[in-house]
Design a protein around this motif. Structure first.
Motif, PDB file in Angstrom:
ATOM      1  N   ILE A  65       0.861  -1.033   0.063  1.00 52.23           N
ATOM      2  CA  ILE A  65       0.019   0.191   0.008  1.00 52.23           C
ATOM      3  C   ILE A  65       0.902   1.203  -0.043  1.00 52.23           C
ATOM      4  O   ILE A  65       1.718   1.383   0.991  1.00 52.23           O
ATOM      5  N   TYR A  66       0.580   2.096  -0.924  1.00 57.05           N
ATOM      6  CA  TYR A  66       1.415   3.573  -0.829  1.00 57.05           C
ATOM      7  C   TYR A  66       0.496   4.270   0.034  1.00 57.05           C
ATOM      8  O   TYR A  66      -0.408   4.713  -0.362  1.00 57.05           O
ATOM      9  N   ARG A  67       1.027   4.734   1.044  1.00 57.96           N
ATOM     10  CA  ARG A  67       0.088   5.741   1.876  1.00 57.96           C
ATOM     11  C   ARG A  67       0.307   7.112   1.430  1.00 57.96           C
ATOM     12  O   ARG A  67       1.330   7.441   0.985  1.00 57.96           O
ATOM     13  N   GLY A 126      -4.648   4.057   1.275  1.00 55.55           N
ATOM     14  CA  GLY A 126      -3.914   4.450   0.426  1.00 55.55           C
ATOM     15  C   GLY A 126      -4.050   3.867  -0.895  1.00 55.55           C
ATOM     16  O   GLY A 126      -5.049   3.059  -1.106  1.00 55.55           O
ATOM     17  N   THR A 127      -3.154   3.773  -1.842  1.00 54.81           N
ATOM     18  CA  THR A 127      -3.049   3.099  -3.086  1.00 54.81           C
ATOM     19  C   THR A 127      -2.750   1.708  -2.904  1.00 54.81           C
ATOM     20  O   THR A 127      -1.333   1.567  -2.548  1.00 54.81           O
ATOM     21  N   LYS A 128      -3.529   0.822  -3.110  1.00 48.83           N
ATOM     22  CA  LYS A 128      -3.134  -0.697  -2.686  1.00 48.83           C
ATOM     23  C   LYS A 128      -2.638  -0.995  -4.289  1.00 48.83           C
ATOM     24  O   LYS A 128      -3.340  -1.522  -5.145  1.00 48.83           O
ATOM     25  N   ALA A 129      -1.397  -0.838  -4.330  1.00 49.73           N
ATOM     26  CA  ALA A 129      -0.700  -1.072  -5.808  1.00 49.73           C
ATOM     27  C   ALA A 129      -0.432  -2.473  -5.918  1.00 49.73           C
ATOM     28  O   ALA A 129      -0.488  -3.198  -6.974  1.00 49.73           O
ATOM     29  N   VAL A 130      -0.375  -3.282  -4.945  1.00 48.65           N
ATOM     30  CA  VAL A 130      -0.152  -4.775  -5.144  1.00 48.65           C
ATOM     31  C   VAL A 130      -0.979  -5.346  -4.070  1.00 48.65           C
ATOM     32  O   VAL A 130      -0.926  -4.980  -2.923  1.00 48.65           O
ATOM     33  N   GLY A 146       0.109  -6.349 -17.976  1.00 48.72           N
ATOM     34  CA  GLY A 146      -1.112  -5.676 -17.349  1.00 48.72           C
ATOM     35  C   GLY A 146      -0.937  -4.310 -17.805  1.00 48.72           C
ATOM     36  O   GLY A 146       0.266  -3.923 -18.328  1.00 48.72           O
ATOM     37  N   GLU A 147      -1.826  -3.581 -17.805  1.00 48.52           N
ATOM     38  CA  GLU A 147      -1.919  -2.127 -18.041  1.00 48.52           C
ATOM     39  C   GLU A 147      -1.034  -1.543 -17.178  1.00 48.52           C
ATOM     40  O   GLU A 147      -0.641  -1.714 -16.291  1.00 48.52           O
ATOM     41  N   SER A 148      -0.839  -0.415 -17.560  1.00 50.38           N
ATOM     42  CA  SER A 148       0.037   0.806 -16.813  1.00 50.38           C
ATOM     43  C   SER A 148      -0.551   1.038 -15.714  1.00 50.38           C
ATOM     44  O   SER A 148      -1.942   1.307 -15.569  1.00 50.38           O
ATOM     45  N   GLY A 149       0.061   0.875 -14.615  1.00 57.00           N
ATOM     46  CA  GLY A 149      -0.469   1.377 -13.468  1.00 57.00           C
ATOM     47  C   GLY A 149      -1.092   0.234 -12.440  1.00 57.00           C
ATOM     48  O   GLY A 149      -1.597   0.320 -11.471  1.00 57.00           O
ATOM     49  N   CYS A 150      -0.804  -1.133 -13.043  1.00 62.26           N
ATOM     50  CA  CYS A 150      -1.618  -2.249 -12.304  1.00 62.26           C
ATOM     51  C   CYS A 150      -0.526  -2.889 -11.378  1.00 62.26           C
ATOM     52  O   CYS A 150      -1.032  -3.706 -10.549  1.00 62.26           O
ATOM     53  N   GLY A 151       0.459  -2.238 -10.996  1.00 61.34           N
ATOM     54  CA  GLY A 151       1.466  -2.706 -10.185  1.00 61.34           C
ATOM     55  C   GLY A 151       2.633  -3.447 -10.427  1.00 61.34           C
ATOM     56  O   GLY A 151       3.283  -4.050  -9.621  1.00 61.34           O
ATOM     57  N   LYS A 152       2.772  -3.743 -11.657  1.00 60.06           N
ATOM     58  CA  LYS A 152       4.000  -4.496 -12.083  1.00 60.06           C
ATOM     59  C   LYS A 152       5.306  -4.186 -11.556  1.00 60.06           C
ATOM     60  O   LYS A 152       5.974  -5.061 -10.861  1.00 60.06           O
ATOM     61  N   SER A 153       5.615  -2.793 -11.916  1.00 64.27           N
ATOM     62  CA  SER A 153       6.732  -2.376 -11.263  1.00 64.27           C
ATOM     63  C   SER A 153       6.989  -2.555  -9.823  1.00 64.27           C
ATOM     64  O   SER A 153       8.138  -2.735  -9.132  1.00 64.27           O
ATOM     65  N   THR A 154       5.848  -2.274  -8.922  1.00 62.37           N
ATOM     66  CA  THR A 154       5.660  -2.166  -7.620  1.00 62.37           C
ATOM     67  C   THR A 154       6.130  -3.844  -7.132  1.00 62.37           C
ATOM     68  O   THR A 154       7.053  -3.663  -6.156  1.00 62.37           O
ATOM     69  N   LEU A 155       5.686  -4.740  -7.942  1.00 66.38           N
ATOM     70  CA  LEU A 155       5.900  -6.047  -7.550  1.00 66.38           C
ATOM     71  C   LEU A 155       7.259  -6.463  -7.783  1.00 66.38           C
ATOM     72  O   LEU A 155       7.931  -6.967  -6.893  1.00 66.38           O
ATOM     73  N   ASP A 157      12.363  -5.336 -15.977  1.00 68.48           N
ATOM     74  CA  ASP A 157      11.104  -4.321 -15.932  1.00 68.48           C
ATOM     75  C   ASP A 157      11.094  -3.701 -17.199  1.00 68.48           C
ATOM     76  O   ASP A 157      11.837  -2.599 -17.380  1.00 68.48           O
ATOM     77  N   GLU A 158      10.278  -4.088 -18.007  1.00 67.50           N
ATOM     78  CA  GLU A 158       9.879  -3.687 -19.316  1.00 67.50           C
ATOM     79  C   GLU A 158      11.385  -3.262 -19.885  1.00 67.50           C
ATOM     80  O   GLU A 158      11.460  -2.014 -20.393  1.00 67.50           O
ATOM     81  N   PRO A 159      12.205  -4.329 -20.112  1.00 69.47           N
ATOM     82  CA  PRO A 159      13.465  -3.760 -20.648  1.00 69.47           C
ATOM     83  C   PRO A 159      13.562  -3.257 -22.047  1.00 69.47           C
ATOM     84  O   PRO A 159      14.635  -2.710 -22.481  1.00 69.47           O
ATOM     85  N   ASN A 213      -9.408   4.208 -10.819  1.00 72.13           N
ATOM     86  CA  ASN A 213      -8.365   4.957 -10.008  1.00 72.13           C
ATOM     87  C   ASN A 213      -7.873   3.874  -8.962  1.00 72.13           C
ATOM     88  O   ASN A 213      -8.711   3.246  -8.049  1.00 72.13           O
ATOM     89  N   PRO A 214      -6.741   3.358  -9.059  1.00 75.13           N
ATOM     90  CA  PRO A 214      -6.131   2.342  -7.965  1.00 75.13           C
ATOM     91  C   PRO A 214      -6.360   2.689  -6.816  1.00 75.13           C
ATOM     92  O   PRO A 214      -6.482   1.570  -5.907  1.00 75.13           O
ATOM     93  N   ALA A 215      -6.426   3.818  -6.303  1.00 81.73           N
ATOM     94  CA  ALA A 215      -6.776   4.263  -4.909  1.00 81.73           C
ATOM     95  C   ALA A 215      -7.973   3.890  -4.543  1.00 81.73           C
ATOM     96  O   ALA A 215      -8.136   3.449  -3.357  1.00 81.73           O
TER      97      ALA A 215
HETATM   98  N1  LIG Z   1       5.886   5.979  -4.968  1.00 75.40           N
HETATM   99  C1  LIG Z   1       4.514   5.754  -5.202  1.00 75.40           C
HETATM  100  N2  LIG Z   1       3.531   6.350  -4.223  1.00 75.40           N
HETATM  101  C2  LIG Z   1       2.443   6.411  -4.468  1.00 75.40           C
HETATM  102  N3  LIG Z   1       1.654   5.559  -5.468  1.00 75.40           N
HETATM  103  C3  LIG Z   1       2.778   4.888  -6.358  1.00 75.40           C
HETATM  104  C4  LIG Z   1       3.921   4.957  -6.110  1.00 75.40           C
HETATM  105  N4  LIG Z   1       4.487   4.348  -7.135  1.00 75.40           N
HETATM  106  C5  LIG Z   1       3.429   3.830  -7.622  1.00 75.40           C
HETATM  107  N5  LIG Z   1       2.418   4.196  -7.351  1.00 75.40           N
HETATM  108  C6  LIG Z   1       0.735   3.651  -7.550  1.00 75.40           C
HETATM  109  O1  LIG Z   1       0.769   2.290  -7.629  1.00 75.40           O
HETATM  110  C7  LIG Z   1       0.430   1.729  -8.644  1.00 75.40           C
HETATM  111  C8  LIG Z   1       1.159   0.688  -9.386  1.00 75.40           C
HETATM  112  O2  LIG Z   1       2.484   1.396  -9.799  1.00 75.40           O
HETATM  113  P1  LIG Z   1       3.349   0.628 -10.661  1.00 75.40           P
HETATM  114  O3  LIG Z   1       4.419   1.427 -11.122  1.00 75.40           O
HETATM  115  O4  LIG Z   1       3.845  -0.637  -9.867  1.00 75.40           O
HETATM  116  O5  LIG Z   1       2.526   0.196 -11.877  1.00 75.40           O
HETATM  117  P2  LIG Z   1       3.246  -0.525 -13.331  1.00 75.40           P
HETATM  118  O6  LIG Z   1       2.278  -1.698 -13.669  1.00 75.40           O
HETATM  119  O7  LIG Z   1       4.609  -0.753 -13.322  1.00 75.40           O
HETATM  120  O8  LIG Z   1       3.027   0.605 -14.334  1.00 75.40           O
HETATM  121  P3  LIG Z   1       3.776   0.930 -15.703  1.00 75.40           P
HETATM  122  O9  LIG Z   1       3.459   0.062 -16.844  1.00 75.40           O
HETATM  123  O10 LIG Z   1       3.126   2.271 -16.048  1.00 75.40           O
HETATM  124  O11 LIG Z   1       5.153   0.985 -15.340  1.00 75.40           O
HETATM  125  C9  LIG Z   1      -0.098   3.142  -9.519  1.00 75.40           C
HETATM  126  O12 LIG Z   1      -1.612   3.461  -9.298  1.00 75.40           O
HETATM  127  C10 LIG Z   1       0.639   4.042  -9.281  1.00 75.40           C
HETATM  128  O13 LIG Z   1       0.145   5.219  -9.325  1.00 75.40           O
END
Ligand SMILES: Nc1ncnc2c1ncn2[C@@H]1O[C@H](COP(=O)(O)OP(=O)(O)OP(=O)(O)O)[C@@H](O)[C@H]1O
Ligand SMILES: Nc1ncnc2c1ncn2[C@@H]1O[C@H](COP(=O)(O)OP(=O)(O)OP(=O)(O)O)[C@@H](O)[C@H]1O
Ligand SMILES: [Mg+2]
Ligand SMILES: [Mg+2]
Lengths: 502, 336, 314, 322, 331
Positions: free
Chosen positions: B16-18, B34-38, B55-64, B178-180, B276-278
């Protein structure tokens, strides 16, 4: 006629009894009056007192002028005098009134002062003690003079109620003060100024500009270097006259070493030869010519020509003699000199900082390495003034407001004595028992001629001791419009009643 | 493949991103949302396998990816690597999307590539390190002469090669990508993908390959996970996923990418927009855009189901989507 | 992400430093000229004192030489080419000494600001959170008290602490400290914002994954990347510091007249502007303006060149 | 809203810190007795005053006392003039505010057009000329500028007064010079002096900002839509520069306050700066302390107001904090 | 498909040359690029990054940024010579006759001006209508590009919209003055797959409704396959090939075109198959080899390729610049 003039500083307060300060007196003398005042020639003349005599050694009797009214219409009586004395003696000017032990109201227009000791010059001492309206002070809660730890402002701080030729019409502290003529004044003005405005312009260049551009009719504190420019400007002239103030250097002879200097085991200033050498090394003529642009008068004594007790022979400036000075230094064992800090002000007297540097340069020629330390007066005073006397060599200035040398002797040349307050401003700790004895005698002497003679004797001793190294007597420099005639007293006052606009 | 030992296990991992809270909010003990990114992702990567993640942009791939790499701590759940006999976790390295920001512009290529070697003390002595750097540069198709240069002197593709060299220099057992290639041109992308595949084969790397390009992940990954709004909605062996997706989102995602078939020029946009992922929707997170959504989808979170092919999906319905574009119901949701 | 400029795959052979410098100079004649002016003035300030007698030694000073005009005017003397001041000091050498003092004051105060501000900015940007909020709030307060006010306060406090024992060195220290402290906010803010950008760059993540500690990441990776804009500010601040010092001496809390800076010379000379001895303040003023304008133009140019928005992607 | 509240909270904390520092100065800047007592005071007089002023109490007690007085609106008395500090400041405030206001007017009416011109035509000859002048404007010390202006406009041309405020009108709570011709004449030179730095500053700010915005994608897009150059620069581009420019101007307030000290001294302008300088020169500690707190307060408040106004200029800001 | 040969082109670009003055040395960024767009047609322009696609678009509406300068060639729009127009008249063309869609919806809208205002300004600048009428039209367009609740959107600022919504607004801005031609420079590259499909659908719908001609710049062959009628392939600032879309994929003439197609990973490809890569990289500005720019990477390159620049040759409906074009069998 209207008159506008400007000076570098403002009176801190309009309260005549709160602070003993030349500038305050200079301004207030137009509003308040003393019992005895000075005329255009600086001679004493009756003011609120018509007559005075020393009844015996410690009693003076003053007859007060009748029919005088304060500018609010209240009549002036002996009560006001008694009130003003009590008030003054609780305020910052109490040192000036120190010699008065008590006052006695004989009748409404006659009073008697008891002095603590025989005092032949009481009238000279009270020309800056101003009489305030008692009723006015009581009505406005201004019975006490302002002191710094008050929690409320004293009414008298911004308002004035005297018997003088002018009344304060408007007051903006630090900015301007407007004087309006007092129609009910008992005396006749010789000048024709009806309304006068005094502006404070701290920056000298701006002040000169204001005069040249015609915004003001007169300025005080013309920098000497700008005098020529003003003189050359059409319709303007420089009015220069002697200032009572004399600038001198005083070495610290009280301590056994230099607080600020290289000598930590001995004090070279204790050696008469060193002091003599310094006196011979300083080229006061060059300082007069270059730094003061001739707006100063080199003197051989730490008091000015106008002061009672000044001896023309003793007062002639010392001729610089470098060879002799060097020889003296060698004799004293300081051929290679020493270093010392010279404490100066940089905002107090005309070109004080530049003078300070020039002195340093002069002394460098006899190998005394002087480090000039120029500071603002407030800081300089904290350091140099009693009780610290924290200096090894200081540049000082003194102006005996009484026009009498005795005050110099008691507060500066006498050996320091915290109890009696004698020698309080003897910064260097000069001490000569013979001088002390003479000072005591002068204080008791009522015969003016004998008294003057005693003063001269004292100064002769001081001069031989080289306790003080006099530099020069300053000039008062006013820039004035040509169509204005002024009277320029040596005590920095602005006696508006003599000023005439043609 | 499935016999290979587990290498990395993600167990109900959430992040969760607070939102940064104001002073008053903290006083009021306002909800700690907060945003539950994963959210609640469980995943197993086996040794020697490449796990793809789309997954689409913002679905939490990079967070994972950042969670797995240890750059961030998960809010809940745990991430466990297989440990070797000494109890050491495998060394990992990561390759990032943006080849411009992943190289320090003030360092020479030699220093960049040598950094992992120095930090992990994999070689001793200047000469040995330099020799290793040259070897790595050659391996990724650059010349040893490039070692003295600065990153600014290279094109995007070349930079990505440098990144790969740096990653390899750390002798990783696990590689996160990560999306190399998404910042690269097709022709360069092909070069890099080929290079990566060679390395995978030769070095028997285990890796996590993140992309939003389905075609790329199909080529590169053994198994593929599909993420939607922080959740893993489907996971299956690569070919299986493309042949018979079980989650409607997977199907729609596959169809949405334009292919080069000029015979069929129809476009298949997924209805609606990513919420909105939040504030994710209740029930099934995909219900706002799902053409099959029923009432149950709007209220209850779907269960996790497994397929016979060893896959997993989260959906209330059990649909046959193997060739679904024809029988997809018309989109109900409007663009929001 | 559109890369506007495409890098040639085979980078052009690196040109020699000299050739690059010459090319840069040809492209920007204005800044080149300024650099030249700065160089000349630096040489003047630091070489003259080695080759001439200190005009501030009282031993060699004579009041009788005071107020001599420049040598081409009537009364001018050839051994005082630019004239003398009110104490009879040779302005040509006096200005060199003054300039040296000014430059030392400028450089030192910029350094103080740089070290304090840089350090705090790094910490604020890298650590973030409450530490960041605190540092930035303090920075806000600081901005309310620019160098002039600070100097008056520090000067007063230092006097209270040190008593009368106050040499030129303490005066310089006070000026340097006040100006330096007044500067730190700028550096802190700039560094902080760059650090916050760099902190999230992938190369930092890569280093972290590789196992670098926070400290080595900050020192090895982030610091070199955030210095460029700060150095540009520093150049410009050098000029501001010198002027601030001049203004301080106008208020009487600068460097004492016994070993004056350019500012003190100007302030002193100002007293003689109206009386016709213009040279006492005009020369130092000209030198000051020439130096500071040059430094500013050069700094501006560097800022354009190092504009972070244009950096990196080339 | 919440954001506002926490900002105000922080501001209050910061003000407490300022007042503490100011108080420390009161305690440490020097010996208050030196300014209070006449030179020939005895030891007993000294001790009595120490007790009366409470200087024998521990620092913490004194700070609380100071704070208590402050909160009750008692700012103490000036040592120098023996006036209440609040009275002194209230008396001098209008002059300084009017000076700052007029110099802001000059900044806006001279600096903004010049800055826009330079930003729109960065390479034009006139644009470069403006930049050169503005660099020199930053370079010349304030007091030199002031004295030069006096020399030209007062002494040589005799057009404008060299000192003072001219005729002021007392409105009861405020004395203004802006209601009389002489007041306006008097304010021109000092305001111009005070604004030299700001004008130069804003020219450079606007230029850099506009050049940057001018290269941005959305301006290119506006061009691609065929909007007129005037509209593009004066509506589309300028709007984008407002926020940073206003922020920076707000932060420059400290410098304006500092420069007003110099300017007011040169022009004998009866404002806070003059008061502060006089107080410093005579070690008038209560005035110094309150002045410092006051300056900090004004700075905080103005910057807070500027920040609260952001959303009016740029709606993005709202989102950043909500 | 409209026969491109029967009508006169709407836009005709001949020998368009753009140069950069780098340190006094002119570098060619576009070298004699020629193509035409016919009324109602979608011309796709593909090429790798740096091939000169964007410059081509910008050169047509005279929006090149300073170091870039148009140094030759003619541009004719419906008989009007654009390259000779004074700036004022050019402003009328921009937005009025030619709409332009920018790549990045995040940066191409002015962040401090409301959507509605930006639309109205554009409409007022071209359509000579003002006030309420412009407003009405703006609202109409917001609706047309598929945004719900136009009244609310009208007052919103770009940051309040998602990427896809912004790109819709950008498209509305490009089309709201009813231009005859739209140049869309990578309209979907910055967007997600799902949003990309939406935007392409929108462009296609608008194109069908208004019959506006379109130049679609992209590097995604998938987008080309779905959207374009004819395709121009650019390489290193030169036209490599111009073909109808079907021919391009079925039988590319230029080896580069084939390389590009084969290097694109596509779902149709078998997962096990190795991607075909083109060796090397596109030359940067000033590093273009003599002869055919593609010759160092080309498997068919021969001596003549290194000696001379191949001219644009027209064969049937296609045109290519290659000395050794591929035959249908090879593809
Ligand atoms: N540092 C952060 N603080 C708050 N929210 C964040 C932060 N980083 C990412 N998020 C939110 O978490 C969610 C997932 O982000 P993430 O970067 O993991 O997505 P992604 O799948 O990698 O997207 P992309 O394809 O655009 O890289 C998004 O809604 C993003 O807005
Ligand atoms: N402002 C500029 N200054 C210098 N060179 C430029 C500029 N703009 C473009 N170029 C160069 O011109 C060439 C073509 O650029 P262009 O932007 O047209 O490429 P593109 O095909 O649109 O690429 P992309 O797919 O990255 O948008 C590139 O080599 C680029 O480096
Ligand atoms: Mg990502
Ligand atoms: Mg492009």
């Amino acid at each position: 006629a209207d008159f506008k003039f400007a000076g570098p500083l403002d009176a801190y307060t309009l309260d005549p009894h709160a602070v003993s300060n030349t500038l305050i007196f200079a301004v207030l003398a137009n509003v308040y009056e003393p019992l005895v005042r000075r005329n255009a020639e600086q001679k004493l003349e009756p003011a609120l007192a018509t007559d005075w005599k020393q009844v015996d050694g410690t009693t003076w009797e003053f007859t007060l002028r009748q029919g005088v009214r304060f500018s609010n219409g209240n009549p002036f009586t002996a009560d006001d005098v008694v009130f003003s004395l009590t008030r003054g003696q609780t305020g910052g000017i109490k040192a000036n009134l120190n010699s008065i032990a008590s006052v006695e109201k004989v009748d409404d227009y006659k009073i008697r002062f008891k002095t603590r000791a025989v005092n032949p010059i009481l009238p000279n001492q009270i020309t800056n003690w101003f009489i305030m309206d008692k009723e006015w002070a009581e009505a406005n809660g201004a019975v006490q003079p302002g002191t710094a730890n008050n929690t409320t402002e004293t009414f008298a701080n911004r308002n004035a109620m005297g018997t003088g030729p002018y009344a304060i019409k408007e007051r903006d502290p630090g900015v301007k003060t407007v004087f309006a003529t007092n129609p009910g004044w008992w005396d006749k003005k010789t000048g024709n100024i009806d309304n006068a405005t005094f502006f404070v312009i701290p920056n000298p260049s701006t002040r000169v500009s204001a005069l040249i551009s015609g915004e003001v009719d007169m300025i005080d504190g013309v920098p000497p270097q700008d005098a020529e420019r003003i003189d050359k400007t059409d319709g303007l002239r420089v009015q220069a006259g002697p200032d009572l103030r004399t600038i001198y250097i005083q070495p610290d002879v009280a301590r056994d070493s230099l607080v600020f200097g290289s000598e930590k085991t001995r004090n070279p200033f204790k050696d008469l030869k060193v002091r003599q050498a310094m006196e011979l090394a300083i080229d006061t003529g060059a300082i007069q010519k270059r730094i003061m642009r001739n707006y100063s008068v080199p003197v051989g004594l730490p008091i000015g020509h106008e002061v009672n007790g000044f001896d023309e022979a003793l007062g002639a400036p010392v001729k610089p003699d470098l060879d002799k000075a060097k020889a003296l230094m060698k004799e004293a064992g300081y051929e290679n000199g020493f270093s010392v800090t010279l404490d100066c002000t940089n905002d107090r007297f005309m070109n004080d900082e530049a003078t300070c540097l020039a002195v340093a340069a002069s002394l460098a020629r006899i190998n005394i390495k002087v480090e000039p330390r120029a500071q603002t007066t407030s800081r300089w005073a904290t350091q140099v003034n009693p009780p610290e006397y924290n200096t090894s060599l200081a540049m000082l200035g003194y102006s005996p407001a009484t026009y009498d040398a005795h005050i110099f002797l008691t507060s500066i040349a006498a050996s320091r004595d915290p109890k009696s307050g004698l020698g309080a401003f003897n910064i260097g700790g000069y001490s000569n028992p013979e001088v002390d004895r003479l000072i005591d005698a002068i204080g008791k002497e009522t015969d003016q001629a004998k008294r003057t003679d005693l003063i001269k004797q004292a100064f002769k001793l001081i001069k031989t001791d080289v306790g003080f190294i006099p530099l020069h007597q300053l000039n008062i420099l006013w820039g004035v419009k040509d169509n204005i005639t002024v009277v320029q007293p040596a005590d920095l006052a602005y006696p508006l009643r003599y000023f005439t606009v043609k | 493949m499935s016999s290979a030992p587990d290498f990395l296990i993600l167990n109900h991992v959430s992040k969760i991103y607070r939102r940064s809270q104001g002073f008053l909010e903290r006083l009021k003990k306002a909800d700690a949302s907060g945003t539950k990114a994963v959210s609640d992702v469980s995943l197993t990567v086996r040794h020697g396998e490449t796990m793809g993640l789309v997954g689409e942009s913002g679905c939490g791939k990079s967070t994972l990816a950042r969670l797995v790499s240890g750059l961030m701590e998960p809010t809940a759940g745990e991430i466990a690597f297989r440990r070797d006999a000494a109890g050491r976790t495998p060394r990992l390295q990561m390759i990032f999307q943006d080849p411009y920001s992943s190289l320090n512009g003030r360092w020479t290529i030699e220093d960049i590539v040598a950094e992992p070697i120095r930090v992990h003390r994999l070689r001793q002595g200047r000469a040995a390190i330099r020799a290793r750097v040259d070897e790595l540069l050659t391996q990724v198709g650059l010349s040893p002469a490039d070692a003295e240069k600065y990153p600014q002197e290279f094109s995007g593709g070349q930079r990505q090669r440098i990144c790969i060299a740096r990653a390899l220099a750390g002798e990783p057992e696990f590689l996160i990508l990560d999306e190399p290639t998404s910042a690269l041109d097709v022709s360069v992308q092909a070069q890099i993908l080929n290079l990566l595949r060679d390395l995978q084969k030769n070095l028997s790397l285990t890796s996590l390959f993140i992309t939003h390009n389905l075609s790329v992940v199909r080529i590169m990954a053994d198994r593929i996970g599909v993420m939607y709004l922080g959740e893993l909605v489907e996971e299956a062996p690569s070919e299986e996923l493309f042949r018979r997706p079980h989650h409607p989102y997977t199907r729609l995602l596959i169809d949405a990418a334009p292919d080069m078939d000029i015979g069929d020029r129809s476009l298949h946009p997924i209805a609606g927009e990513l919420p909105n992922p939040a504030f994710p929707p209740r029930g099934c997170r995909f219900h706002t855009r799902c053409p099959f959504a029923g009432d149950v989808c709007r209220t209850t979170a779907p269960p996790q189901k497994t397929t016979e092919a060893g896959g997993m999906f989260r959906c209330h319905l059990d649909l046959d989507l193997s060739n679904a574009s024809a029988n997809m119901p018309a989109s109900k949701a409007k663009t929001a | 992400m559109t890369s506007v400029v495409n890098t040639p795959s085979v980078p052009a052979a690196r040109r020699g430093r000299l050739a690059r410098l010459l090319r840069a100079m040809r492209k920007a004649p204005g800044p080149t000229f300024c650099a030249f002016v700065i160089l000349v003035l630096l040489v003047y300030a630091f070489v003259t004192p080695l080759a001439s007698q200190n005009p501030f030694e009282f031993a060699g000073m004579s009041v009788m030489d005071s107020f001599l005009p420049p040598m081409w005017m009537a009364d001018g003397m050839p051994n005082f080419p630019l004239g003398t001041d009110d104490q009879g000091r040779n302005l040509l050498t006096a200005m060199a000494y003054g300039m040296r003092t000014s430059i030392i004051v400028g450089v030192l105060s910029v350094l103080i600001g740089l070290v304090v501000g840089g350090g705090l900015g790094l910490v604020a940007g890298f650590v973030g959170g409450k530490v960041d909020a605190f540092i930035m709030r303090v920075a806000d307060v600081q901005l309310a008290y620019p160098a002039l006010l600070l100097a008056m306060i520090i000067d007063g406090a230092a006097r209270a602490a040190l008593g009368a024992e106050r040499s030129v060195t303490t005066a310089i220290a006070i000026v340097v400290l006040s100006i330096g402290i007044a500067f730190w906010v700028q550096y802190a803010r700039t560094i902080r914002s760059s650090v916050m950008i760099e902190r999230d760059q992938d190369y930092v993540s890569a280093a972290r994954i590789t196992g670098r500690s926070n400290l080595s990441i900050v020192v090895l990776h982030i610091l070199p990347n955030v210095m460029a804009p700060v150095l540009v500010i520093a150049t410009i601040n050098l000029g501001i510091a010198i002027i601030t010092e001049a203004t301080l001496s106008f208020l009487g809390i600068g460097i004492p007249v016994t070993s004056p800076s350019l500012g003190t010379l100007i302030r002193n000379g100002n007293n003689f502007l109206q009386s016709g001895e213009w040279w006492i303040s005009v020369w130092p003023c000209l030198v000051l303006v020439a130096f500071v304008v040059s430094v500013n133009i050069l700094g501006d140019h560097l800022r354009d060149v190092y504009n972070p928005r244009l950096r990196g992607r080339s | 809203m919440n954001y506002t509240a926490s900002r105000i909270m922080q501001t209050i904390v910061v003000l407490l810190v300022i007042s503490f520092i100011a108080f420390l100065l009161v305690a440490n800047i020097g010996d208050p007795l030196a300014a209070l007592l006449s030179a020939d005071a005895t030891v007993n007089e000294r001790l009595e005053l120490i007790a009366r002023l409470g200087l024998d109490q521990p620092l913490a007690t004194r700070f609380l006392h100071f704070l208590g007085n402050l909160l009750q609106g008692d700012f103490g008395m000036s040592y120098r003039t023996q006036d209440p500090v609040a009275h002194l400041i209230a008396e001098r405030l209008p002059a300084t505010i009017e000076l700052a206001f007029v110099s802001l007017l000059i900044t806006v009416f001279v600096g903004v057009p010049a800055g826009i011109y330079c930003g729109v035509n960065p390479n034009s000859l006139f644009g470069r000329f403006i930049m050169l002048i503005s660099t020199a404007g930053i370079t010349l010390p304030n007091f030199v500028v002031g004295l030069l202006l006096i020399a030209v406009f007062s002494v040589q041309l005799g057009l404008l007064p060299s000192f003072g405020r001219g005729a002021v009108t007392d409105l009861g709570f405020w004395t203004t010079g802006l209601l009389s011709v002489s007041g306006w004449r008097a304010i021109i030179l000092p305001a111009a002096t005070l604004s030299t730095f700001q004008v130069a500053f804003i020219i450079r700010m606007l230029r850099t900002q506009l050049m940057e915005v001018g290269q941005s994608e959305h301006i290119r897009f506006a061009r691609a839509r065929g909007l007129s150059e005037a509209r593009i620069w004066y509506v589309y581009a300028i709007r984008n520069t407002l926020l940073p420019v206003i922020t920076m101007l707000g932060l420059q307030l400290g410098n304006i306050i500092a420069f007003s000290v110099v300017t007011e001294n040169v022009f004998a302008w009866p404002g806070l700066g003059s008061l502060f300088l006089q107080s410093i020169q005579s070690a008038d500690i209560p005035v110094i302390a309150i002045y410092l707190i006051f300056v900090g307060l004004v700075f905080m408040v103005i910057n807070l107001v500027v920040e609260l106004l952001y959303p009016l200029i740029d709606a993005r800001v709202l989102r950043r904090h909500s | 498909m409209k026969g491109p040969l029967v009508t006169t082109p709407l836009l005709d670009v001949r020998d368009l040359t753009v140069a950069i003055n780098r340190d006094g040395r002119p570098l060619t960024a576009l070298d004699k690029v020629s193509f035409s767009v016919y009324p109602g047609e979608v011309l796709g322009i593909v090429g790798e990054s740096g091939a000169g696609k964007s410059i081509t678009g910008a050169a047509i509406i005279d929006l090149l940024v300073p170091p870039l300068k148009r140094t030759g060639g003619t541009i004719t729009l419906a008989g009007e010579r654009l390259d000779q127009l004074p700036p004022k008249a050019m402003r009328r063309i921009r937005g009025g006759k030619i709409g332009f869609v920018f790549q990045d919806p995040m940066t191409s809208l002015n962040p401090v001006i409301s959507i509605g205002r930006q639309l109205c300004d554009t409409i007022e600048a071209h359509l000579k209508i003002g006030g309420d009428k412009a407003r009405k039209k703006a609202l109409e367009w917001i609706e047309r590009v598929g945004l719900p609740n136009p009244d609310a959107q009208f007052r919103r600022y770009p940051h309040q919209l998602s990427g896809g919504m912004r790109q819709r607004i950008v498209i509305a801005l490009a089309l709201c003055a009813d231009p005859a031609l739209v140049i869309a420079d990578e309209p979907t590259t910055a967007l997600d797959v799902s949003v990309q499909a939406h935007i392409l659908q929108l462009l296609r719908d608008l194109h069908c409704e208004s019959k506006v001609s379109m130049m679609l710049i992209t590097h995604d062959l998938g987008v080309i396959a779905k959207m374009a009628d004819r395709v121009a392939v650019l390489y290193a600032g030169r036209v490599a090939e111009i073909s109808p879309v079907a021919d391009l994929f079925a039988a590319p003439k230029h080896p580069y075109t084939r390389g590009l197609i084969r290097a694109t990973p596509m779902p149709a490809a078998d997962g096990g198959v190795r991607l075909d890569q083109i060796p090397g990289a596109m030359p940067g500005l000033g590093a273009i080899p003599p002869g055919c720019a593609f010759n160092p990477r080309c498997f068919r390159a021969e001596g003549d390729c290194r000696a001379a620049i191949p001219p644009l040759t027209t064969r049937e409906s296609a045109a290519f610049s290659c000395f050794h074009p591929l035959e249908r069998e090879i593809a």
